[in-house]
Design a protein around this motif. Structure first.
Motif, PDB file in Angstrom:
ATOM      1  N   LEU A   1     -77.450  45.841 -15.520  1.00 11.94           N
ATOM      2  CA  LEU A   1     -78.795  45.357 -15.785  1.00 11.94           C
ATOM      3  C   LEU A   1     -79.828  46.221 -15.072  1.00 11.94           C
TER       4      LEU A   1
ATOM      5  N   LEU B   1     -85.615  41.970 -24.530  1.00 11.23           N
ATOM      6  CA  LEU B   1     -86.913  41.564 -24.000  1.00 11.23           C
ATOM      7  C   LEU B   1     -87.771  41.073 -25.163  1.00 11.23           C
TER       8      LEU B   1
ATOM      9  N   ARG C   1     -92.082  32.763 -17.209  1.00 14.30           N
ATOM     10  CA  ARG C   1     -91.259  33.760 -17.880  1.00 14.30           C
ATOM     11  C   ARG C   1     -90.492  34.586 -16.849  1.00 14.30           C
ATOM     12  N   VAL C   2     -89.216  34.781 -17.106  1.00 19.96           N
ATOM     13  CA  VAL C   2     -88.481  35.788 -16.344  1.00 19.96           C
ATOM     14  C   VAL C   2     -88.886  37.131 -16.936  1.00 19.96           C
ATOM     15  N   THR C   3     -89.296  38.081 -16.097  1.00 17.57           N
ATOM     16  CA  THR C   3     -89.750  39.367 -16.625  1.00 17.57           C
ATOM     17  C   THR C   3     -88.800  40.498 -16.249  1.00 17.57           C
TER      18      THR C   3
ATOM     19  N   ILE D   1     -92.824  47.812 -19.747  1.00 14.43           N
ATOM     20  CA  ILE D   1     -91.807  46.770 -19.943  1.00 14.43           C
ATOM     21  C   ILE D   1     -91.761  45.816 -18.753  1.00 14.43           C
ATOM     22  N   THR D   2     -92.272  46.268 -17.614  1.00 10.62           N
ATOM     23  CA  THR D   2     -92.305  45.426 -16.415  1.00 10.62           C
ATOM     24  C   THR D   2     -92.833  44.021 -16.704  1.00 10.62           C
ATOM     25  N   GLU D   3     -93.866  43.946 -17.536  1.00 14.01           N
ATOM     26  CA  GLU D   3     -94.512  42.658 -17.803  1.00 14.01           C
ATOM     27  C   GLU D   3     -93.846  41.877 -18.929  1.00 14.01           C
ATOM     28  N   LEU D   4     -92.839  42.460 -19.584  1.00 18.21           N
ATOM     29  CA  LEU D   4     -92.237  41.772 -20.740  1.00 18.21           C
ATOM     30  C   LEU D   4     -91.247  40.708 -20.301  1.00 18.21           C
ATOM     31  N   GLU D   5     -91.147  39.673 -21.130  1.00 18.84           N
ATOM     32  CA  GLU D   5     -90.205  38.596 -20.847  1.00 18.84           C
ATOM     33  C   GLU D   5     -88.779  39.063 -21.092  1.00 18.84           C
ATOM     34  N   PHE D   6     -87.910  38.734 -20.150  1.00 15.24           N
ATOM     35  CA  PHE D   6     -86.476  38.976 -20.291  1.00 15.24           C
ATOM     36  C   PHE D   6     -85.874  37.783 -21.031  1.00 15.24           C
TER      37      PHE D   6
ATOM     38  N   GLY E   1     -89.660  43.265 -15.049  1.00 19.06           N
ATOM     39  CA  GLY E   1     -90.072  43.815 -13.766  1.00 19.06           C
ATOM     40  C   GLY E   1     -89.603  42.976 -12.585  1.00 19.06           C
TER      41      GLY E   1
ATOM     42  N   LEU F   1     -82.767  48.568 -16.833  1.00 24.74           N
ATOM     43  CA  LEU F   1     -84.172  48.276 -16.561  1.00 24.74           C
ATOM     44  C   LEU F   1     -84.836  49.451 -15.837  1.00 24.74           C
TER      45      LEU F   1
END
Lengths: 376, 376
Positions: free
Chosen positions: B278, B228, A272-274, B292-297, A276, B282
Motif C-alpha cells: 500500500l 481511490l 473520509r480515509v484519504t 491524490i493526497t486529498e482523494l478518498e481511499f 494522503g 501511494l
C-alpha cells in the motif's frame, strides 16, 4: 429513583450509564449506533504522561487519576460481563528517530520530571533491546513503564453488556434536541428525565435547543488510523515516535492487532480515509519500524474527535438546570473514561462537583461567543 | 449440440462461454465465485503498446489484435445486456519522473517504433497540458492515443449476464479434477463434455488429474492495487509512470474511480494486502500526481495473476484429447479477453488453431519438467 437520560453511547456515555445504573438511577442512553463514533477509531493508549504538555498540567493530573482507576474498572467490567477488554499495563516507549526528534523527547522528559513522573531515558541500543523491531537509526527514547493500553472496541462491547445487565435502556436513535430536562429523539419521541447528560462527543453541536451559555465549545478534529495484523511479540508495548518532526504511534494488542495512528486534521465534518492520510501514517510507522512492510493491512478508518480550545474535556453542571456535560474529550476519551464516569455519577448523587475535576467545567471558557453549531 | 465445460469464470472463462453459446454450443462454466479472482483486482488498462517488451513481440501483436476487437466486443456486450462496461479509447500517457526515468521511456519509444506503432514524444510541459495534475518534476512522456480502458468488474457483470442470457449454465463450484473429458466439482458431482476448457488462471495448478504434458506452467504472481475516488476530470486518461525506477499506473474511470496499481510479487499463494504494498503504491502515485493526497481511499485488494515463463498466455489444444487451454494471461487478461474468446471458440468449431495465436500453445515450453502443482 431519579431518571438519567444520556445523549451519546460512546465509551463516555456508556460508562456513565453503567456506573449510574449501579448506584440506583433509572438510566436511558440514546445513540444511533453505540460505540461507532470516535470510540470506534481510538487506539486505546492509556498514557497520560506521554500526552502531557506544558499548558495542560490539569489534564495530566486528570489522566493520571483516571489511569489509576483503570485496573479496577477493567477488572470489574470483565467480572460482571465475562468479556475481555484487552487492558494491560505494558508501558509506552517514546523514541526519537534522529537527533532533532530526540531533542523533542528530551524536552518532554524535563516536563515529565516537573510533573513528578520521571521517565527512564534510554539510548538507541537500549530502545532496540526492548523493541528489536525498531529501526537502527532510532537514537534514543523514554520509557513510561506504568502506562497501559486497552482495546476500545472490546471496551465498548463490555460496557454495553454491563450497562444492559445493570438495567440501562439503550435506544438506538440520535438526540436532535434538548430543552430543559427533555430530550427529543430522531424518531420524534420525547424522553423526560431528572438529569440529562450530554456525552455526544463532537455531535454535541448538532443538538438543538441548548442554551448558548451551556453549549460546550467542541469542534470536530479528524483522525485517521490504520489497523495491521502482526505476529505475536512483534512489539511488546506501545511505541510512540517523533519521525523527522512528525508524530506517530503503534499500539500492539494481545490478539495480534497493531494500530497505527493518527492524523489530526481540522477539516470540519469529514470522515473520509484519504490516500494522503494513509500514506503519511504508513511512511512514519515504516521509518520507525521497517518490519511493518510485511504486515497485513486490515482496516483504515477516520472519525471525528471532540476538540476543545484547551484540549481538555468539558465536564459537569452548566448554566442549564439538570443538564450535565461530559464531552470534549479530544484525544483522551478512552483514558478519561473511568474518571469521567465517577465524577459525573458522584455529582448526580451528591449535587457536589468533585475537586479532582474542578478545572474542567464549561465556565473556564467564559460563555460569550459560544453558540450552538459553532466554535468559540 | 456439442457440450463445452469451462473451468474458471473470470473474464477469460466467461467470454469464451458467451461466445461459444452464441455459436450453438451447450456451455457450462464452473467457478466458486465468478469474477472474484484476478479479474476483481485488474485495473483494466488496454495498452498493448505500453506493455510491450523486446522479448515479447508476439505478445504485443496478440494484444494489438485484441484491442482492435474491443470496440465491437464491448458494444455488443452492452447491446445484449443493457449493462455498461466502462470501455473507452482515451489513450495512455507514459511519463518519466526524472531524467533517468525518462531514459526508460525513450527506450520504450525506440521499441514501439520498431513495432510500427510510433508513440508521440512529449515534453514535461506538454504532458502537464494534457494532465494538469502531474507533478512539475515530470520531465517528459509518450502518448499512446489509441489505447483504451475498461472497468473489469463491470465487464464481469456484463459477461455473466450475456452468458446466462445466451443459455450458459454457471455452476458456483470449484473444479477439483479433470480427467479426459470429465470434470469433478467441489461438491463431488461430475460433468461430462465434448470439450473441456481450462480457464482457471493460476488455480490451474490446483486441478488434479491433468496429464503432466498438458499442464501449462503457470505460477501465482501477486498484485496489490488501490482504489481511490476522484472528482470528475482529475485525470483524463491512463497515466503510467516510472518514478525513480519504480513503475506505477493510475487509471481513471467515468464513474470517478481511480485505480492505482500494481505490485508484482513472487510470494506464492498470498493474497494479503500489506502495509508495504500500500505504501509503495501511494508513494509512487503521490510523487507523480501529488493531488491524490486529498482523494478518498475506498479499497485495497490483492489477487494472484497467472504468470508464465515468457509472460504470454497458454492457449489452445494440448496433448490431452478434448482439453483446451486458456490460461496464463498474467498482466494481460483483460486486454486479451476478446481475442482469447474468438480463437478458442474458432478452434472448438473448426478444429483448426488460428494463425494469430499460433505462438501461444503450450508446446513452446516443451513439456519436460512441467508437473501439476508446480513451476517449470
Amino acid at each position: 429513583m431519579a431518571r438519567v437520560f444520556i445523549a451519546g453511547g460512546g465509551v463516555i456515555g456508556l460508562s456513565i450509564a453503567w456506573r449510574a445504573a449501579q448506584r440506583g438511577f433509572e438510566v436511558t442512553v440514546a445513540d444511533p449506533a453505540p460505540g461507532s463514533g470516535s470510540s470506534h477509531a481510538a487506539a486505546g493508549m492509556l498514557t497520560p504522561v506521554s500526552e502531557a504538555a506544558y499548558t495542560e498540567k490539569e489534564l495530566f493530573a486528570l489522566g493520571a487519576a483516571s489511569l489509576q482507576r483503570y485496573p479496577d474498572f477493567a477488572a470489574e467490567l470483565t467480572a460482571v460481563t465475562g468479556l475481555p477488554t484487552g487492558f494491560g499495563v505494558t508501558g509506552t516507549l517514546q523514541v526519537g528517530y534522529d537527533r532533532d526528534d530526540l531533542a523533542v523527547i528530551d524536552e518532554l522528559r524535563v516536563l515529565q520530571d516537573s510533573l513528578g513522573v520521571p521517565g527512564q531515558r534510554l539510548t538507541g541500543r537500549e530502545c532496540r533491546r526492548l523493541e528489536p523491531m525498531l529501526d537502527p537509526s532510532v537514537c534514543g527514547g523514554l520509557l513510561a513503564a506504568a502506562d497501559g493500553s486497552i482495546d476500545p472496541r472490546r471496551l465498548v462491547r463490555a460496557l454495553l453488556a454491563a450497562a444492559e445487565t445493570a438495567g440501562v435502556r439503550v435506544i438506538r436513535q440520535p438526540v436532535t434536541r434538548i430543552e430543559g430536562r427533555t430530550a427529543r429523539l430522531g424518531d420524534g419521541t420525547v424522553a423526560e428525565a431528572d438529569w440529562v447528560v450530554l456525552a455526544a462527543g463532537w455531535n454535541t453541536v448538532h443538538i438543538e435547543g441548548l442554551p448558548p451559555s451551556a453549549v460546550p465549545p467542541v469542534r470536530p478534529v479528524k483522525g485517521q488510523i490504520v489497523r495491521l495484523r502482526a505476529p505475536a511479540g512483534f512489539l511488546s508495548r506501545s511505541v510512540r515516535g517523533v519521525v523527522r518532526g512528525s508524530a506517530v504511534y503503534l499500539v500492539p494488542r494481545p490478539d495480534g492487532e497493531l494500530v497505527v495512528g493518527a492524523t489530526q486534521e481540522e477539516l470540519g465534518v469529514d470522515t473520509r480515509v484519504t490516500a494522503g492520510g494513509l500514506w503519511e501514517l504508513l511512511r512514519d510507522a515504516r521509518t520507525l519500524v521497517p518490519g511493518i512492510t510485511e504486515l497485513e493491512f486490515t482496516e483504515a478508518v477516520a472519525r471525528l474527535r471532540p476538540g476543545t480550545p484547551d484540549n481538555g474535556p468539558v465536564l459537569g453542571p452548566c448554566a442549564a438546570d439538570g443538564l450535565v456535560l461530559a464531552t470534549g474529550h479530544f484525544r483522551n476519551g478512552v483514558l478519561l473514561t473511568p474518571i469521567t464516569a465517577d465524577v459525573i455519577v458522584d455529582y448526580l448523587q451528591t449535587g457536589r462537583w468533585p475537586e479532582v475535576a474542578a478545572h474542567f467545567t464549561v465556565g473556564r471558557f467564559g460563555t460569550e461567543g459560544v453558540t450552538s453549531g459553532g466554535t468559540t
